[in-house]
Design an enzyme around this catalytic site. Structure first.
Site, PDB file in Angstrom:
ATOM      1  N   TYR A 149       0.842  -1.208   0.000  1.00 29.13           N
ATOM      2  CA  TYR A 149       0.000   0.000   0.000  1.00 29.13           C
ATOM      3  C   TYR A 149       0.876   1.256   0.000  1.00 29.13           C
ATOM      4  O   TYR A 149       0.666   2.179  -0.792  1.00 29.13           O
ATOM      5  CB  TYR A 149      -0.931  -0.029   1.211  1.00 29.13           C
ATOM      6  CG  TYR A 149      -1.910   1.127   1.264  1.00 29.13           C
ATOM      7  CD1 TYR A 149      -3.021   1.149   0.436  1.00 29.13           C
ATOM      8  CD2 TYR A 149      -1.725   2.188   2.152  1.00 29.13           C
ATOM      9  CE1 TYR A 149      -3.930   2.212   0.481  1.00 29.13           C
ATOM     10  CE2 TYR A 149      -2.618   3.239   2.211  1.00 29.13           C
ATOM     11  CZ  TYR A 149      -3.729   3.247   1.378  1.00 29.13           C
ATOM     12  OH  TYR A 149      -4.618   4.291   1.422  1.00 29.13           O
ATOM     13  N   LYS A 153       1.141   4.199  -2.982  1.00 24.10           N
ATOM     14  CA  LYS A 153       0.847   5.613  -2.747  1.00 24.10           C
ATOM     15  C   LYS A 153       2.079   6.485  -3.002  1.00 24.10           C
ATOM     16  O   LYS A 153       1.958   7.629  -3.452  1.00 24.10           O
ATOM     17  CB  LYS A 153       0.294   5.816  -1.331  1.00 24.10           C
ATOM     18  CG  LYS A 153      -1.071   5.146  -1.101  1.00 24.10           C
ATOM     19  CD  LYS A 153      -2.145   5.658  -2.052  1.00 24.10           C
ATOM     20  CE  LYS A 153      -3.535   5.155  -1.699  1.00 24.10           C
ATOM     21  NZ  LYS A 153      -4.578   5.656  -2.602  1.00 24.10           N
TER      22      LYS A 153
HETATM   23  P1  NDP Z   1     -13.331   2.454   0.826  1.00 25.74           P
HETATM   24  O1  NDP Z   1     -12.744   1.092   0.852  1.00 25.74           O
HETATM   25  O2  NDP Z   1     -14.314   2.851   1.838  1.00 25.74           O
HETATM   26  O3  NDP Z   1     -13.921   2.770  -0.637  1.00 25.74           O
HETATM   27  C1  NDP Z   1     -13.147   2.481  -1.764  1.00 25.74           C
HETATM   28  C2  NDP Z   1     -14.020   2.508  -2.981  1.00 25.74           C
HETATM   29  O4  NDP Z   1     -13.198   2.175  -4.128  1.00 25.74           O
HETATM   30  C3  NDP Z   1     -15.130   1.466  -2.921  1.00 25.74           C
HETATM   31  O5  NDP Z   1     -16.300   1.961  -3.499  1.00 25.74           O
HETATM   32  C4  NDP Z   1     -14.536   0.331  -3.753  1.00 25.74           C
HETATM   33  O6  NDP Z   1     -15.497  -0.533  -4.317  1.00 25.74           O
HETATM   34  C5  NDP Z   1     -13.825   1.123  -4.836  1.00 25.74           C
HETATM   35  N1  NDP Z   1     -12.876   0.263  -5.528  1.00 25.74           N
HETATM   36  C6  NDP Z   1     -11.862  -0.448  -4.972  1.00 25.74           C
HETATM   37  N2  NDP Z   1     -11.280  -1.219  -5.905  1.00 25.74           N
HETATM   38  C7  NDP Z   1     -11.937  -0.980  -7.067  1.00 25.74           C
HETATM   39  C8  NDP Z   1     -11.813  -1.493  -8.378  1.00 25.74           C
HETATM   40  N3  NDP Z   1     -10.904  -2.431  -8.685  1.00 25.74           N
HETATM   41  N4  NDP Z   1     -12.637  -1.037  -9.343  1.00 25.74           N
HETATM   42  C9  NDP Z   1     -13.581  -0.100  -9.047  1.00 25.74           C
HETATM   43  N5  NDP Z   1     -13.761   0.411  -7.815  1.00 25.74           N
HETATM   44  C10 NDP Z   1     -12.943  -0.034  -6.839  1.00 25.74           C
HETATM   45  O7  NDP Z   1     -12.043   3.420   0.887  1.00 25.74           O
HETATM   46  P2  NDP Z   1     -11.873   4.922   1.419  1.00 25.74           P
HETATM   47  O8  NDP Z   1     -13.051   5.728   1.082  1.00 25.74           O
HETATM   48  O9  NDP Z   1     -11.394   4.865   2.811  1.00 25.74           O
HETATM   49  O10 NDP Z   1     -10.616   5.368   0.544  1.00 25.74           O
HETATM   50  C11 NDP Z   1     -10.725   6.257  -0.555  1.00 25.74           C
HETATM   51  C12 NDP Z   1      -9.317   6.709  -0.918  1.00 25.74           C
HETATM   52  O11 NDP Z   1      -8.693   7.326   0.207  1.00 25.74           O
HETATM   53  C13 NDP Z   1      -8.380   5.571  -1.340  1.00 25.74           C
HETATM   54  O12 NDP Z   1      -7.554   5.996  -2.386  1.00 25.74           O
HETATM   55  C14 NDP Z   1      -7.565   5.325  -0.098  1.00 25.74           C
HETATM   56  O13 NDP Z   1      -6.313   4.727  -0.382  1.00 25.74           O
HETATM   57  C15 NDP Z   1      -7.429   6.737   0.440  1.00 25.74           C
HETATM   58  N6  NDP Z   1      -7.116   6.810   1.857  1.00 25.74           N
HETATM   59  C16 NDP Z   1      -7.933   6.241   2.780  1.00 25.74           C
HETATM   60  C17 NDP Z   1      -7.601   6.308   4.118  1.00 25.74           C
HETATM   61  C18 NDP Z   1      -8.449   5.685   5.180  1.00 25.74           C
HETATM   62  O14 NDP Z   1      -7.960   5.557   6.329  1.00 25.74           O
HETATM   63  N7  NDP Z   1      -9.693   5.303   4.911  1.00 25.74           N
HETATM   64  C19 NDP Z   1      -6.366   6.986   4.576  1.00 25.74           C
HETATM   65  C20 NDP Z   1      -5.600   7.555   3.503  1.00 25.74           C
HETATM   66  C21 NDP Z   1      -5.951   7.466   2.212  1.00 25.74           C
HETATM   67  P3  NDP Z   1     -15.776  -1.997  -3.634  1.00 25.74           P
HETATM   68  O15 NDP Z   1     -16.160  -1.729  -2.217  1.00 25.74           O
HETATM   69  O16 NDP Z   1     -16.847  -2.538  -4.464  1.00 25.74           O
HETATM   70  O17 NDP Z   1     -14.468  -2.736  -3.740  1.00 25.74           O
END
Ligand code: NDP
Length: 244
Positions: A149, A153
């Site tokens: 991860y 990033k």
């Molecule tokens: P979530 O896991 O809550 O949501 C992620 C979303 O991305 C889901 O809707 C998921 O769909 C979708 N997704 C993942 N893989 C795919 C794929 N292969 N194709 C299409 N859609 C996909 O994550 P967050 O909202 O927490 O994270 C959002 C962003 O923020 C990310 O880039 C994450 O790395 C970043 N981030 C998050 C942090 C945290 O602590 N939450 C901290 C720092 C950064 P599905 O559920 O169907 O897989």
């Protein structure tokens, strides 16, 4: 400071849950047309139910060809949020090739691909645009069990800078938002355990995790003309974690 996106067209990846879903809704509230991209149809149905103006696109972004196909008729886009990502935690010595490939495919390669599709249109129209990549504090700080991860990033941060360099001449700005932990489904994977959570919050000067809204507000700022001269910036939304 009021931000409006009337007349703008936005595309948000990973809009089914968490930060992506909240960003899609916030953009719609600010007057933008919104295309929401994610892979779980039920999440899109639920989003459209809450905000009927959202255009849903269901695709697994780890699949390059399927993404090309799904986005070929998406139309002009002015604002892109590359938000979709996966986070599977593995100790370094147990990292598997499958997990490595999946993580890089979604977190880096799909961000590059979707940005290519969108930026080609922006360049052809000569209208400029704004792209925000959602990175993480993990791009710049080693976190246990986060080898892949963190690496994705870190790669995304550098991709942001090169995109800013190459797309800037077309008035396309590219920036990233780098949050600390947010208690979405992804956040809960790594930080639900109170002891572990405390070990992180104790390193954040503000002493708390970020809320989804904190991240969304920074995304909206970077998408908007209020940041018209900001390009190639890696913006922590981390309560000061990376400053220490
Ligand atoms: P979530 O896991 O809550 O949501 C992620 C979303 O991305 C889901 O809707 C998921 O769909 C979708 N997704 C993942 N893989 C795919 C794929 N292969 N194709 C299409 N859609 C996909 O994550 P967050 O909202 O927490 O994270 C959002 C962003 O923020 C990310 O880039 C994450 O790395 C970043 N981030 C998050 C942090 C945290 O602590 N939450 C901290 C720092 C950064 P599905 O559920 O169907 O897989």
């Amino acid at each position: 400071m009021e931000i409006t996106f009337s007349g703008k067209r936005a595309l948000v990846t990973g809009a089914g849950k968490g930060i992506g879903r909240a960003t899609a809704l916030a953009l719609a509230r600010c007057g933008s047309e919104v295309t929401a991209v994610t892979r779980t149809k039920a999440d899109l149905d639920n989003l459209v139910q809450e905000c009927p103006s959202v255009k849903p696109v269901c695709v697994d972004l780890s699949d390059w060809d399927a993404t090309e196909q799904a986005l070929k008729d998406v139309g002009p886009v002015d604002l892109l949020v590359n938000n979709a990502a996966c986070a599977k935690l593995q100790p370094f010595l147990e990292v598997t090739p499958d997990q490595f490939d999946m993580s890089f495919n979604v977190n880096v390669k799909a961000a590059l691909h979707v940005a290519q599709i969108v930026a080609r249109g922006m360049k052809a129209r000569g209208s400029g645009g704004s792209i925000v990549n959602i990175s993480s504090q993990a791009s710049q700080c080693a976190l246990k069990d986060h080898a892949v991860y963190c690496a994705t990033k870190g790669a995304l941060d550098m991709l942001t800078r090169v995109m800013a360099l190459e797309l800037g001449p077309y008035q396309i700005r590219v920036n990233s938002v780098n949050p600390t932990v947010v208690m979405t489904e992804m956040g809960k994977i790594g930080w639900s355990d109170p002891e572990k959570a405390k070990s992180m919050t104790s390193r954040i000067p503000l002493g708390k995790f970020a809320e989804v809204e904190d991240v969304v507000n920074s995304i909206l700022f970077l998408l908007s003309d209020k940041s018209a001269m900001t390009n190639g910036v890696i913006l922590p939304v981390d309560g000061g974690f990376l400053a220490c």
